[in-house]
Design a protein around this motif. Structure first.
Motif, PDB file in Angstrom:
ATOM      1  N   PHE A  31      -3.495  23.593   7.507  1.00 47.71           N
ATOM      2  CA  PHE A  31      -3.367  24.422   8.700  1.00 47.71           C
ATOM      3  C   PHE A  31      -4.607  25.308   8.828  1.00 47.71           C
ATOM      4  CE2 PHE A  31      -2.004  28.072  11.184  1.00 47.71           C
ATOM      5  CZ  PHE A  31      -1.271  27.471  12.182  1.00 47.71           C
ATOM      6  N   GLY A  32      -4.977  25.590  10.093  1.00 51.08           N
ATOM      7  CA  GLY A  32      -6.073  26.530  10.332  1.00 51.08           C
ATOM      8  C   GLY A  32      -7.419  25.880  10.487  1.00 51.08           C
ATOM      9  N   GLY A  33      -7.445  24.608  10.916  1.00 50.96           N
ATOM     10  CA  GLY A  33      -8.735  23.931  11.098  1.00 50.96           C
ATOM     11  C   GLY A  33      -9.341  23.507   9.782  1.00 50.96           C
ATOM     12  N   LYS A  34     -10.637  23.255   9.784  1.00 56.41           N
ATOM     13  CA  LYS A  34     -11.327  22.777   8.593  1.00 56.41           C
ATOM     14  C   LYS A  34     -11.468  23.893   7.566  1.00 56.41           C
ATOM     15  CE  LYS A  34     -14.012  19.257  11.049  1.00 56.41           C
ATOM     16  NZ  LYS A  34     -15.370  18.771  11.361  1.00 56.41           N
ATOM     17  N   SER A  60      -6.260  25.885  16.843  1.00 52.50           N
ATOM     18  CA  SER A  60      -6.443  27.092  17.648  1.00 52.50           C
ATOM     19  C   SER A  60      -6.355  28.373  16.816  1.00 52.50           C
ATOM     20  CB  SER A  60      -5.382  27.142  18.755  1.00 52.50           C
ATOM     21  OG  SER A  60      -4.090  27.329  18.211  1.00 52.50           O
ATOM     22  N   TRP A  61      -6.326  28.228  15.500  1.00 49.29           N
ATOM     23  CA  TRP A  61      -6.210  29.402  14.632  1.00 49.29           C
ATOM     24  C   TRP A  61      -7.416  30.318  14.806  1.00 49.29           C
ATOM     25  CZ3 TRP A  61      -2.997  32.248  11.998  1.00 49.29           C
ATOM     26  CH2 TRP A  61      -3.478  33.128  11.035  1.00 49.29           C
ATOM     27  N   ASN A  62      -7.157  31.603  15.048  1.00 48.58           N
ATOM     28  CA  ASN A  62      -8.205  32.602  15.200  1.00 48.58           C
ATOM     29  C   ASN A  62      -8.187  33.500  13.961  1.00 48.58           C
ATOM     30  OD1 ASN A  62      -9.356  35.309  16.006  1.00 48.58           O
ATOM     31  ND2 ASN A  62      -9.755  34.181  17.901  1.00 48.58           N
ATOM     32  N   GLU A  63      -9.245  33.407  13.182  1.00 52.15           N
ATOM     33  CA  GLU A  63      -9.289  34.114  11.894  1.00 52.15           C
ATOM     34  C   GLU A  63      -9.292  35.638  12.080  1.00 52.15           C
ATOM     35  OE1 GLU A  63      -9.279  33.848   7.703  1.00 52.15           O
ATOM     36  OE2 GLU A  63      -9.130  32.258   9.205  1.00 52.15           O
ATOM     37  N   GLU A  64     -10.004  36.116  13.091  1.00 52.49           N
ATOM     38  CA  GLU A  64     -10.080  37.564  13.299  1.00 52.49           C
ATOM     39  C   GLU A  64      -8.750  38.139  13.770  1.00 52.49           C
ATOM     40  OE1 GLU A  64     -13.256  38.402  15.952  1.00 52.49           O
ATOM     41  OE2 GLU A  64     -14.835  37.738  14.560  1.00 52.49           O
ATOM     42  N   GLY A  82      -7.402  22.133   5.208  1.00 47.49           N
ATOM     43  CA  GLY A  82      -7.345  23.232   6.153  1.00 47.49           C
ATOM     44  C   GLY A  82      -7.718  24.531   5.472  1.00 47.49           C
ATOM     45  N   ARG A  83      -7.938  25.571   6.264  1.00 47.67           N
ATOM     46  CA  ARG A  83      -8.189  26.890   5.678  1.00 47.67           C
ATOM     47  C   ARG A  83      -6.974  27.356   4.888  1.00 47.67           C
ATOM     48  NH1 ARG A  83     -10.519  27.915  10.880  1.00 47.67           N
ATOM     49  NH2 ARG A  83     -12.754  28.297  10.773  1.00 47.67           N
ATOM     50  N   TYR A  84      -5.787  26.977   5.407  1.00 46.53           N
ATOM     51  CA  TYR A  84      -4.543  27.388   4.778  1.00 46.53           C
ATOM     52  C   TYR A  84      -3.632  26.166   4.681  1.00 46.53           C
ATOM     53  CZ  TYR A  84      -6.492  31.845   6.205  1.00 46.53           C
ATOM     54  OH  TYR A  84      -7.348  32.901   6.389  1.00 46.53           O
ATOM     55  N   PHE A  85      -2.444  26.391   4.119  1.00 43.90           N
ATOM     56  CA  PHE A  85      -1.481  25.303   3.957  1.00 43.90           C
ATOM     57  C   PHE A  85      -0.087  25.816   4.303  1.00 43.90           C
ATOM     58  CE2 PHE A  85      -5.063  24.546   1.226  1.00 43.90           C
ATOM     59  CZ  PHE A  85      -5.378  23.226   1.492  1.00 43.90           C
ATOM     60  N   PRO A  98       5.081  27.688  12.380  1.00 44.66           N
ATOM     61  CA  PRO A  98       4.336  28.491  11.393  1.00 44.66           C
ATOM     62  C   PRO A  98       4.701  29.966  11.517  1.00 44.66           C
ATOM     63  CG  PRO A  98       2.868  27.030  12.621  1.00 44.66           C
ATOM     64  CD  PRO A  98       4.190  26.970  13.306  1.00 44.66           C
ATOM     65  N   LYS A  99       4.742  30.668  10.389  1.00 47.39           N
ATOM     66  CA  LYS A  99       5.131  32.083  10.378  1.00 47.39           C
ATOM     67  C   LYS A  99       3.952  32.969  10.807  1.00 47.39           C
ATOM     68  CE  LYS A  99       9.069  30.936   8.413  1.00 47.39           C
ATOM     69  NZ  LYS A  99      10.298  30.820   9.197  1.00 47.39           N
ATOM     70  N   VAL A 100       3.408  32.696  11.990  1.00 46.46           N
ATOM     71  CA  VAL A 100       2.275  33.464  12.510  1.00 46.46           C
ATOM     72  C   VAL A 100       2.519  33.791  13.979  1.00 46.46           C
ATOM     73  CG1 VAL A 100       0.595  32.462  10.913  1.00 46.46           C
ATOM     74  CG2 VAL A 100       1.024  31.347  13.105  1.00 46.46           C
ATOM     75  N   ASP A 101       1.711  34.680  14.527  1.00 49.83           N
ATOM     76  CA  ASP A 101       1.819  35.042  15.936  1.00 49.83           C
ATOM     77  C   ASP A 101       1.101  34.024  16.817  1.00 49.83           C
ATOM     78  OD1 ASP A 101       3.284  37.338  15.468  1.00 49.83           O
ATOM     79  OD2 ASP A 101       1.507  38.584  15.213  1.00 49.83           O
ATOM     80  N   PHE A 102       1.567  33.904  18.062  1.00 49.18           N
ATOM     81  CA  PHE A 102       0.908  33.105  19.088  1.00 49.18           C
ATOM     82  C   PHE A 102       0.324  34.054  20.124  1.00 49.18           C
ATOM     83  CE2 PHE A 102       4.020  29.274  18.528  1.00 49.18           C
ATOM     84  CZ  PHE A 102       3.510  29.071  17.261  1.00 49.18           C
TER      85      PHE A 102
END
Length: 350
Positions: A346-349, A124-128, A262-265, A90-94
């Motif tokens: 992606f991003g949980g429920k 494990s996606w953290n929205e903040e 998911g919150r996102y796709f 995914p194009k996000v930070d870990f």
């Protein structure tokens, strides 16, 4: 989930180029559909072209890009083997929640994550923080570009050091000289680049990489034949030099289904947005598409260029994408760029 598994020979060579002339390590869905379209024409002429185009345009069938998997084949019969499929990162930070032995520098090099690891990243996606926040100790690196959950390989008798030392993707460059028809003129010197995929091994396993792509939808007979023909016709460039071919193509039906909520796709294909979908983008990367039309008969006309959204990008809502005509001026047939989406939640429920 229906998968076309593309089996490789050891030291198989490929040339997956981009618009800047550099090599990629994967074959994107728009390029795959283009190859299949040419195979359909090679097998049936114009008979099924409009049918194939309609199936794509009306969303009856979708194709992912071509990704990698690993077969861990035991050298001794009494040991367990395993097959691991990888998706794009995914194009996000870990971010790590604990002290860890894996450095951020190593984490940044990861290009592919196993299906199970992708599920963990989603949870494990953290929205903040707008990042996946988890304990890095839960993952194991295979080579530098691939990552799996530690629990996925718990039954394999492999040490972490053995897995980290595996190398099966190699970019190589060899010198060459163009041969001019006019022997009085000196040939131009150049470097010929390619991706080489090799087998590797640990103490107890032969590790054989393979490629695969996902088909979402009912596959007609003519398209099944076009996919099988990929083994002989190959994919990518430099096929006249023996690059781009497969040993065999197998069909795999798995019990795994792509999470649709998911919150996102996250997209598993290259995507070209419709105008009303542009605002749905969240984290994404752009890539240019250009080059020449490959058409049976040896046409070498440059098609119109376009920008697409890369695999692994995130969207706020589900989108469909579009097929656009990149036909050159005064060309004798339509030329399409396949930009339809195939998603995983992606991003949980939601």
């Amino acid at each position: 989930m229906k998968i076309a598994k593309l089996l490789l020979n050891d030291h198989a060579k490929f040339h997956f180029g981009d618009s800047s002339g550099d090599l990629k390590d994967h074959f994107s869905s728009d390029q795959l559909v283009s190859a299949l379209m040419n195979n359909v024409v090679l097998l049936y002429g114009d008979k099924h072209l409009s049918e194939f185009t309609s199936l794509l345009r009306e969303d009856h069938i979708h194709f992912s890009s071509i990704f990698y998997g690993l077969d861990f084949l035991p050298k001794q019969q009494h040991k367990n083997g395993a097959t691991v499929y990888f998706f794009p990162r995914p194009k996000v930070d870990f971010m790590s929640t604990e002290q860890h032995s894996v450095s951020y520098k190593e984490i940044k090099k990861i290009n592919y994550v196993s299906i199970k690891l992708l599920e963990k990243l989603s949870k494990s996606w953290n929205e903040e923080e707008e990042a996946c926040k988890f304990d890095f100790r839960s993952i194991v690196l295979i080579g530098k570009k691939f990552a799996v959950l530690r629990e996925e390989i718990a039954d394999l008798e492999c040490t972490e050091q053995e897995l980290q030392s595996l190398r099966f993707l190699h970019f190589d460059s060899k010198p060459g000289v163009e041969v001019s028809r006019d022997l009085k003129k000196p040939g131009k010197f150049y470097f010929q680049e390619h991706l080489e995929v090799t087998f590797d091994e640990t103490k107890y396993y032969r590790v054989q990489p393979f490629m695969y792509f996902i088909i979402d939808g009912k596959l007609p007979v003519f398209l099944n034949a076009a996919i099988q023909l990929l083994a002989d016709e190959g994919i990518g460039g430099k096929r006249s030099l023996g690059k781009g071919f497969f040993h065999k193509i197998e069909w795999k039906e798995t019990s795994y289904t792509l999470p649709q909520k998911g919150r996102y796709f996250m997209n598993l294909s290259t995507y070209f947005p419709k105008k009303e979908e542009a605002g749905k983008l969240y984290f994404y990367e752009l890539e240019k598409r250009s080059g020449f039309v490959y058409s049976l008969g040896g046409k070498t006309v440059r098609k119109k260029s376009a920008m697409v959204i890369n695999e692994g990008s995130l969207f706020r809502e589900k989108v469909k994408g579009d097929m656009i005509n990149v036909e050159p001026e005064n060309f004798d047939h339509s030329v399409y760029l396949y930009g339809k989406s195939i998603f995983v939640g992606f991003g949980g429920k939601a």
